[in-house]
Design a protein around this motif. Structure first.
Motif, short mmCIF file in Angstrom:
data_model
loop_
_atom_site.label_atom_id
_atom_site.label_comp_id
_atom_site.label_asym_id
_atom_site.label_seq_id
_atom_site.Cartn_x
_atom_site.Cartn_y
_atom_site.Cartn_z
N ILE A 151 0.85 -1.18 0.00
CA ILE A 151 0.00 0.00 0.00
C ILE A 151 0.89 1.24 0.00
CG2 ILE A 151 -1.70 1.32 1.33
CD1 ILE A 151 -2.73 -1.34 2.42
N LYS A 152 0.61 2.14 -0.91
CA LYS A 152 1.38 3.37 -0.97
C LYS A 152 0.94 4.31 0.16
CE LYS A 152 2.10 3.11 -5.96
NZ LYS A 152 1.92 3.76 -7.28
N PRO A 153 1.88 5.06 0.71
CA PRO A 153 1.57 5.92 1.85
C PRO A 153 0.41 6.89 1.60
CG PRO A 153 3.95 5.77 1.57
CD PRO A 153 3.32 5.07 0.38
N ARG A 154 0.23 7.34 0.36
CA ARG A 154 -0.84 8.31 0.11
C ARG A 154 -2.23 7.71 0.27
NH1 ARG A 154 0.95 7.25 -5.29
NH2 ARG A 154 -0.70 6.42 -6.64
N HIS A 155 -2.33 6.37 0.25
CA HIS A 155 -3.64 5.71 0.40
C HIS A 155 -3.97 5.39 1.87
CE1 HIS A 155 -3.95 5.51 -3.86
NE2 HIS A 155 -3.00 4.60 -4.02
N GLU A 156 -3.00 5.48 2.74
CA GLU A 156 -3.23 5.10 4.13
C GLU A 156 -4.28 5.95 4.85
OE1 GLU A 156 0.25 4.36 6.54
OE2 GLU A 156 1.43 3.81 4.76
N PRO A 157 -4.35 7.29 4.62
CA PRO A 157 -5.32 8.10 5.37
C PRO A 157 -6.77 7.67 5.18
CG PRO A 157 -3.65 9.51 4.40
CD PRO A 157 -3.43 8.14 3.83
N TRP A 158 -7.14 7.14 4.00
CA TRP A 158 -8.52 6.71 3.80
C TRP A 158 -8.68 5.19 3.90
CZ3 TRP A 158 -9.91 3.28 -0.01
CH2 TRP A 158 -9.00 3.11 -1.06
N LEU A 159 -7.68 4.44 3.47
CA LEU A 159 -7.81 2.99 3.47
C LEU A 159 -7.73 2.41 4.88
CD1 LEU A 159 -8.17 0.51 1.72
CD2 LEU A 159 -5.68 0.41 1.41
#
Length: 254
Positions: A132-140
């Motif tokens: 998972i790329k860091p930019r997806h962590e806030p919503w995923l």
């Protein structure tokens, strides 16, 4: 149910022995691979008792073994900073789900437990490790958290999809083990709160759960000893195959 004796007298000798054997096995699995105590315990106990009763037995062994796992690793502050949105949603999803859905022991709850076990086993056996790329962590992270909470509230199983999500974060081995302990601790505490609110976690259940801690710790210590002497990869495969078979049985017969 007010006393420990009442609890185990109602269970009977055969079920009491099942509880002891189950927590030894569940602790063994957790000691070797770092997870699996609630999954194995709920799966085996779910064959012989209502999910709410099994979940009540799980509270103290799961909480204390998770805290034990959480205490070591040296990455706690960083993990909380990174994972708090997911952890918050796990807590809220589990608490609200336990109050709303509950564990009434109906067929759909047993089948839901079987489906969760089977899905987890298949993902462990066949799916490649995701990244998972860091930019997806806030919503995923929060999405995975609320789904995990809903599944936990219905089945008592904490692993789907939180464990695959954390495995995809490129954490080191020590970070991953500590992150699993953190996630499972949050899930267990939220589940305990919901069960207490529904009067499914009284003094007798807590006393029985405290007694179940003994075989769980013995199993975990044995598992940690074995982990240094056998292939964890081979054991994981055997574990996932057995878990999948158990999940399929619950899904079909539930």
């Amino acid at each position: 149910m007010n006393t420990l004796a009442d609890f185990y007298q109602n269970l009977g000798l055969a079920l009491s022995l099942l509880v002891i054997a189950t927590f030894i096995l569940a602790g063994l699995v957790k000691g070797i691979i770092g997870l699996g105590l609630p999954t194995v315990a709920m799966g085996l106990l779910g064959l012989a008792m209502a999910p709410s009763q099994a979940a009540a037995l799980l509270i103290i062994p799961a909480t204390l073994t998770n805290l034990w796992q959480l205490a070591f690793g040296g990455h706690l502050k960083g993990l909380i900073k990174r994972l708090w949105p997911m952890l918050l949603m796990i807590f809220l999803g589990t608490g609200v789900g336990t109050l709303w859905i509950g564990m009434a022991g109906g067929h759909w709850v047993v089948q839901g437990l079987g489906a969760a076990l089977l899905l987890y086993a298949l993902s462990g056996l066949f799916l490649p490790t995701l990244h998972i790329k860091p930019r997806h962590e806030p919503w995923l992270g929060p999405v995975c958290g609320v789904i995990t909470g809903a599944i936990t509230s219905a089945t008592g199983v904490f692993v789907i999809p939180a464990v695959p999500y954390m495995q995809a974060l490129n954490l080191s081995r020590d970070e991953l083990v500590q992150a699993l302990g953190l996630s499972f601790t949050v899930s267990t505490l939220a589940l305990a709160g919901g069960l207490f609110w529904r009067d499914a976690l009284g003094g007798g259940e807590l006393s029985a759960s405290l007694l179940a801690l003994i075989p769980a710790v013995l199993g975990m210590l044995l598992g940690q000893w074995l982990r240094q002497r056998i292939s964890a990869i081979l054991f994981k495969r055997v574990f996932f195959v057995g878990l999948g078979a158990l999940g399929a049985h619950l899904l079909i017969s539930g």
